[in-house]
Design an enzyme around this catalytic site. Structure first.
Site, PDB file in Angstrom:
ATOM      1  N   ASP A  30       0.851  -1.190   0.000  1.00  0.00           N
ATOM      2  CA  ASP A  30       0.000   0.000   0.000  1.00  0.00           C
ATOM      3  C   ASP A  30       0.889   1.244   0.000  1.00  0.00           C
ATOM      4  OD1 ASP A  30      -3.217   0.551   0.985  1.00  0.00           O
ATOM      5  OD2 ASP A  30      -1.790   2.211   1.124  1.00  0.00           O
ATOM      6  N   ILE A  31       0.505   2.237  -0.772  1.00  0.00           N
ATOM      7  CA  ILE A  31       1.302   3.454  -0.924  1.00  0.00           C
ATOM      8  C   ILE A  31       1.279   4.306   0.358  1.00  0.00           C
ATOM      9  CG2 ILE A  31      -0.474   5.041  -1.839  1.00  0.00           C
ATOM     10  CD1 ILE A  31       1.555   5.718  -4.087  1.00  0.00           C
ATOM     11  N   GLN A  94     -14.303   3.014   1.377  1.00  0.00           N
ATOM     12  CA  GLN A  94     -13.693   2.473   0.150  1.00  0.00           C
ATOM     13  C   GLN A  94     -13.319   3.621  -0.783  1.00  0.00           C
ATOM     14  OE1 GLN A  94     -15.941  -0.557  -1.947  1.00  0.00           O
ATOM     15  NE2 GLN A  94     -14.279  -0.875  -3.439  1.00  0.00           N
ATOM     16  N   HIS A 100     -10.275  -5.240  -3.223  1.00  0.00           N
ATOM     17  CA  HIS A 100      -8.929  -5.474  -2.679  1.00  0.00           C
ATOM     18  C   HIS A 100      -9.022  -5.863  -1.224  1.00  0.00           C
ATOM     19  CE1 HIS A 100      -9.930  -1.184  -2.433  1.00  0.00           C
ATOM     20  NE2 HIS A 100      -9.249  -1.139  -1.298  1.00  0.00           N
ATOM     21  N   LEU A 101      -8.143  -6.780  -0.865  1.00  0.00           N
ATOM     22  CA  LEU A 101      -8.040  -7.269   0.498  1.00  0.00           C
ATOM     23  C   LEU A 101      -6.809  -6.629   1.118  1.00  0.00           C
ATOM     24  CD1 LEU A 101      -9.158  -9.410   2.537  1.00  0.00           C
ATOM     25  CD2 LEU A 101      -7.711 -11.091   1.376  1.00  0.00           C
TER      26      LEU A 101
END
Ligand code: AMP
Length: 114
Positions: A30-31, A94, A100-101
Site C-alpha cells: 500500500d502506498i 472504500q 482489494h483485500l
C-alpha cells in the site's frame, strides 16, 4: 466497467511495489501503509465491491484468501497475527472501486475498529 488505478497497476502502466503475482491475482505494498506490513491483494478480474461478487466468483474469492494467507506466512506475521480488511462503499471508506483485500500486520490492532 470503470477503470481504476489498480487496473493501471495490473497493466503495469503505473509502478507498484509488487510482492506477488500470478494469472489471477496481484499483491503490492500500500502506498500509504497503516502498519509495518500493509499489502493489498487484488483479483485481476475487475470486481468493484464486495456487493458485486457473483456466485461464479466463489472459488476466486477463496483463492484470494489463500494468497493472503501465504503472503502473511512469507512476510513473517502468521504467528504474531494480522488483520484482513475489505472496505465496501462509502461508509467503510472504500476509495478504490476494484476489490482489494488489505493484509495488515507487524503491530497490534485495536478492536472494535474506530
Ligand atoms: P480502500 O479505502 O479500502 O479503497 O483502500 C484503498 C487503498 O489503496 C488505500 O489504502 C490507499 O493507500 C491505496 N492506494 C491508492 N493508490 C495506490 C497506489 N498507486 N499504490 C498502492 N496503494 C495505493
Amino acid at each position: 466497467m470503470a477503470d481504476t488505478i489498480f487496473s493501471k497497476i495490473i497493466r503495469k502502466e503505473i509502478p507498484a511495489d509488487i510482492v506477488y503475482e500470478d494469472d489471477e491475482f496481484l499483491a503490492f505494498r500500500d502506498i500509504a501503509p497503516q502498519a509495518p506490513v500493509h499489502i493489498l491483494v487484488i483479483p485481476k478480474k475487475e470486481i468493484p465491491t464486495v456487493n458485486d461478487i457473483e456466485e461464479e466468483d466463489a472459488n476466486l474469492i477463496g483463492r484470494l484468501f489463500l494468497v493472503a494467507k501465504q503472503l502473511a506466512s512469507k512476510l513473517g506475521i502468521s504467528e504474531s497475527g494480522y488483520r484482513l480488511v475489505i472496505n465496501c462503499n462509502k461508509d467503510a471508506g472504500q476509495a478504490v472501486y476494484h476489490l482489494h483485500l488489505h493484509l495488515l500486520g507487524g503491530r497490534k490492532f485495536s478492536w472494535p475498529p474506530g
